[in-house]
Scaffold this motif. Sequence first.
Motif, PDB file in Angstrom:
ATOM      1  N   THR A 259       0.702  -1.152   0.072  1.00 57.81           N
ATOM      2  CA  THR A 259      -0.066   0.065   0.006  1.00 57.81           C
ATOM      3  C   THR A 259       0.811   1.337  -0.048  1.00 57.81           C
ATOM      4  O   THR A 259       0.351   2.136  -0.722  1.00 57.81           O
ATOM      5  CB  THR A 259      -0.913   0.062   1.092  1.00 57.81           C
ATOM      6  OG1 THR A 259      -1.938  -1.077   1.174  1.00 57.81           O
ATOM      7  CG2 THR A 259      -2.169   1.229   1.091  1.00 57.81           C
ATOM      8  N   PRO A 260       1.776   1.457   0.718  1.00 54.15           N
ATOM      9  CA  PRO A 260       2.647   2.583   0.676  1.00 54.15           C
ATOM     10  C   PRO A 260       3.290   2.778  -0.655  1.00 54.15           C
ATOM     11  O   PRO A 260       3.355   4.097  -1.002  1.00 54.15           O
ATOM     12  CB  PRO A 260       3.846   2.215   1.701  1.00 54.15           C
ATOM     13  CG  PRO A 260       3.207   1.300   2.458  1.00 54.15           C
ATOM     14  CD  PRO A 260       2.366   0.256   1.780  1.00 54.15           C
ATOM     15  N   TYR A 261       3.790   1.849  -1.429  1.00 56.76           N
ATOM     16  CA  TYR A 261       4.375   1.830  -2.698  1.00 56.76           C
ATOM     17  C   TYR A 261       3.269   2.556  -3.622  1.00 56.76           C
ATOM     18  O   TYR A 261       3.529   3.194  -4.488  1.00 56.76           O
ATOM     19  CB  TYR A 261       4.961   0.705  -3.221  1.00 56.76           C
ATOM     20  CG  TYR A 261       5.714   0.820  -4.007  1.00 56.76           C
ATOM     21  CD1 TYR A 261       7.088   1.583  -4.181  1.00 56.76           C
ATOM     22  CD2 TYR A 261       5.518   0.205  -5.538  1.00 56.76           C
ATOM     23  CE1 TYR A 261       7.883   1.621  -5.384  1.00 56.76           C
ATOM     24  CE2 TYR A 261       6.284   0.121  -6.714  1.00 56.76           C
ATOM     25  CZ  TYR A 261       7.525   0.982  -6.494  1.00 56.76           C
ATOM     26  OH  TYR A 261       8.074   1.104  -7.451  1.00 56.76           O
ATOM     27  N   ALA A 262       1.998   1.826  -3.488  1.00 59.72           N
ATOM     28  CA  ALA A 262       0.930   2.206  -4.395  1.00 59.72           C
ATOM     29  C   ALA A 262       0.555   3.592  -4.336  1.00 59.72           C
ATOM     30  O   ALA A 262       0.417   4.355  -5.165  1.00 59.72           O
ATOM     31  CB  ALA A 262      -0.415   1.295  -4.233  1.00 59.72           C
ATOM     32  N   ALA A 263       0.454   3.986  -2.834  1.00 63.50           N
ATOM     33  CA  ALA A 263      -0.104   5.492  -2.561  1.00 63.50           C
ATOM     34  C   ALA A 263       0.945   6.425  -2.842  1.00 63.50           C
ATOM     35  O   ALA A 263       0.618   7.461  -3.609  1.00 63.50           O
ATOM     36  CB  ALA A 263      -0.226   5.634  -1.047  1.00 63.50           C
ATOM     37  N   PHE A 264       2.081   5.954  -2.899  1.00 64.52           N
ATOM     38  CA  PHE A 264       3.469   7.115  -3.368  1.00 64.52           C
ATOM     39  C   PHE A 264       3.349   6.985  -4.827  1.00 64.52           C
ATOM     40  O   PHE A 264       3.482   8.258  -5.360  1.00 64.52           O
ATOM     41  CB  PHE A 264       4.594   6.352  -2.967  1.00 64.52           C
ATOM     42  CG  PHE A 264       5.839   7.091  -3.413  1.00 64.52           C
ATOM     43  CD1 PHE A 264       6.320   8.415  -2.927  1.00 64.52           C
ATOM     44  CD2 PHE A 264       6.509   6.632  -4.614  1.00 64.52           C
ATOM     45  CE1 PHE A 264       7.518   8.926  -3.463  1.00 64.52           C
ATOM     46  CE2 PHE A 264       7.452   7.257  -5.057  1.00 64.52           C
ATOM     47  CZ  PHE A 264       8.011   8.415  -4.597  1.00 64.52           C
ATOM     48  N   SER A 265       3.055   5.919  -5.563  1.00 62.07           N
ATOM     49  CA  SER A 265       3.068   5.980  -7.022  1.00 62.07           C
ATOM     50  C   SER A 265       1.672   7.020  -7.455  1.00 62.07           C
ATOM     51  O   SER A 265       2.066   7.544  -8.450  1.00 62.07           O
ATOM     52  CB  SER A 265       2.944   4.477  -7.566  1.00 62.07           C
ATOM     53  OG  SER A 265       3.793   3.769  -6.872  1.00 62.07           O
ATOM     54  N   ILE A 266       0.788   6.871  -7.011  1.00 63.22           N
ATOM     55  CA  ILE A 266      -0.574   7.615  -7.237  1.00 63.22           C
ATOM     56  C   ILE A 266      -0.201   9.052  -6.927  1.00 63.22           C
ATOM     57  O   ILE A 266      -0.404   9.886  -7.810  1.00 63.22           O
ATOM     58  CB  ILE A 266      -1.786   7.001  -6.562  1.00 63.22           C
ATOM     59  CG1 ILE A 266      -1.986   5.734  -6.966  1.00 63.22           C
ATOM     60  CG2 ILE A 266      -2.894   8.043  -6.758  1.00 63.22           C
ATOM     61  CD1 ILE A 266      -3.306   5.075  -6.112  1.00 63.22           C
ATOM     62  N   LEU A 267       0.376   9.225  -5.687  1.00 64.45           N
ATOM     63  CA  LEU A 267       0.771  10.667  -5.369  1.00 64.45           C
ATOM     64  C   LEU A 267       1.664  11.372  -6.382  1.00 64.45           C
ATOM     65  O   LEU A 267       1.398  12.425  -6.762  1.00 64.45           O
ATOM     66  CB  LEU A 267       1.185  10.930  -3.864  1.00 64.45           C
ATOM     67  CG  LEU A 267       1.833  12.002  -3.513  1.00 64.45           C
ATOM     68  CD1 LEU A 267       0.663  13.061  -3.364  1.00 64.45           C
ATOM     69  CD2 LEU A 267       2.614  11.991  -2.315  1.00 64.45           C
ATOM     70  N   ILE A 268       2.850  10.766  -6.755  1.00 62.84           N
ATOM     71  CA  ILE A 268       3.644  11.428  -7.670  1.00 62.84           C
ATOM     72  C   ILE A 268       3.242  11.289  -9.209  1.00 62.84           C
ATOM     73  O   ILE A 268       3.437  12.517  -9.763  1.00 62.84           O
ATOM     74  CB  ILE A 268       4.866  10.465  -7.606  1.00 62.84           C
ATOM     75  CG1 ILE A 268       5.598  10.459  -6.199  1.00 62.84           C
ATOM     76  CG2 ILE A 268       5.990  10.966  -8.857  1.00 62.84           C
ATOM     77  CD1 ILE A 268       6.257  11.880  -5.765  1.00 62.84           C
ATOM     78  N   THR A 269       2.490  10.580  -9.394  1.00 57.17           N
ATOM     79  CA  THR A 269       1.572  10.440 -10.774  1.00 57.17           C
ATOM     80  C   THR A 269       0.692  11.684 -10.880  1.00 57.17           C
ATOM     81  O   THR A 269       0.818  12.458 -11.767  1.00 57.17           O
ATOM     82  CB  THR A 269       0.947   9.089 -11.180  1.00 57.17           C
ATOM     83  OG1 THR A 269       2.003   8.112 -10.992  1.00 57.17           O
ATOM     84  CG2 THR A 269       0.266   9.127 -12.267  1.00 57.17           C
ATOM     85  N   ALA A 270      -0.030  11.757 -10.033  1.00 58.72           N
ATOM     86  CA  ALA A 270      -0.926  13.035  -9.938  1.00 58.72           C
ATOM     87  C   ALA A 270      -0.344  14.381  -9.804  1.00 58.72           C
ATOM     88  O   ALA A 270      -0.651  15.493 -10.144  1.00 58.72           O
ATOM     89  CB  ALA A 270      -1.981  12.940  -8.560  1.00 58.72           C
TER      90      ALA A 270
END
Length: 382
Positions: A259-270
């Motif tokens: 979850t931390p990796y997925a959340a970080f990926s979404i944050l950086i992409t957005a």
Amino acid sequence: MPTNVSLLATPENSTVWNPFTGPLKTIEAWNFHLLAALMFVVTSLSIAENFIVILVTAKFKQLRQPLNYIIVNLSVADFLVSVIGGTISIATNSRGYFYLGSWACVLEGFAVTFFGIVALWSLSVLAFERYIVICRPLGNLRLQGKHSALAIIFVWVFSFVWTIPPTMGWSSYTTSKIGTTCEPNWYSGEMRDHTYIITFLTTCFVFPLLVIFMSYGKLMRKLRKVSDTQGRLGSTRKPEKEVTRMVVIMILAFLICWTPYAAFSILITAHPTIDLDPRLAAIPAFFAKTASMYNPIIYVYMNKQFRRCLYQMFNINDPEAKESNLNPTSERGVLTRNNNGGEMLAIATHITSSAVTNREEEKSSSNSFAHIPVSDNKVCPM
């Protein structure tokens, strides 16, 4: 030699700092040494644990069952993640920058992502197989070796399809903000890269997570229903408690690692221009890499059948054998089923026998009720 931009991209501050020529000056050397030490521990444990899983499975025939194929596949994927990604990460963190060059960055980015997704989807297939075996939605159809083999082929092909595009021009693999690891290019603001990241996260995180929750959710409802029936018959709830604990641990470990990796990926992409401390940005990827260390403990060493084979291989006294000797009659049937198909099959057999017992109990009760005299069987008027 110019870098192939279709394979590799560098962060936006690459004009000021090149991760292939030197470390980031704003980070002290001890931070990189600490990451190198942590990765050494995680990688060493992961390689040792997963190698033991593969070795024990190869040695003991009773472990080579369809339900265990996907567990071995999980160990192979975790082993390869550690051998390739872990060793490269140790080397680069020890120097503080990606001194191995752009080709090694692409190799690490692809290998870690590819084998990581293979492991992640293996967890989903494992959950689905357990749902099939225990809940039996397909009737009397039993899980066979060919079914597990097809599931493994699907996992590897599906993972390859969604991790190879960055090496062919659809997005890219790039160094992280700290400059010692490589990953999909979350930092790009281009629409082409955004479409890949969104598709990648949907197919390789959201879908497997849904499969895990749905499969284990249905499995737990089935066990609870059987447990309630056993409660009325005076039986124990021990199997339900054991499986509930196992499922909760599995889901929590999955969420903590990914979850931390997925959340970080979404944050950086957005928000690709967001200003994050490189050390903070490195934490989610580190958590994701620790999954290769946790998986063997959760999915293998919690398995009684595997533990007994492990004790036997290393000539260790089995503490569970003493408990079995104290009550050999109650353990004999369970051990026989474990040797033939593992604990999940034993639970499925237990559920089936409980259902049969319940039907016989209901039939017996209805027959006894039918023989009650009419005067005692009438319904009292309101």
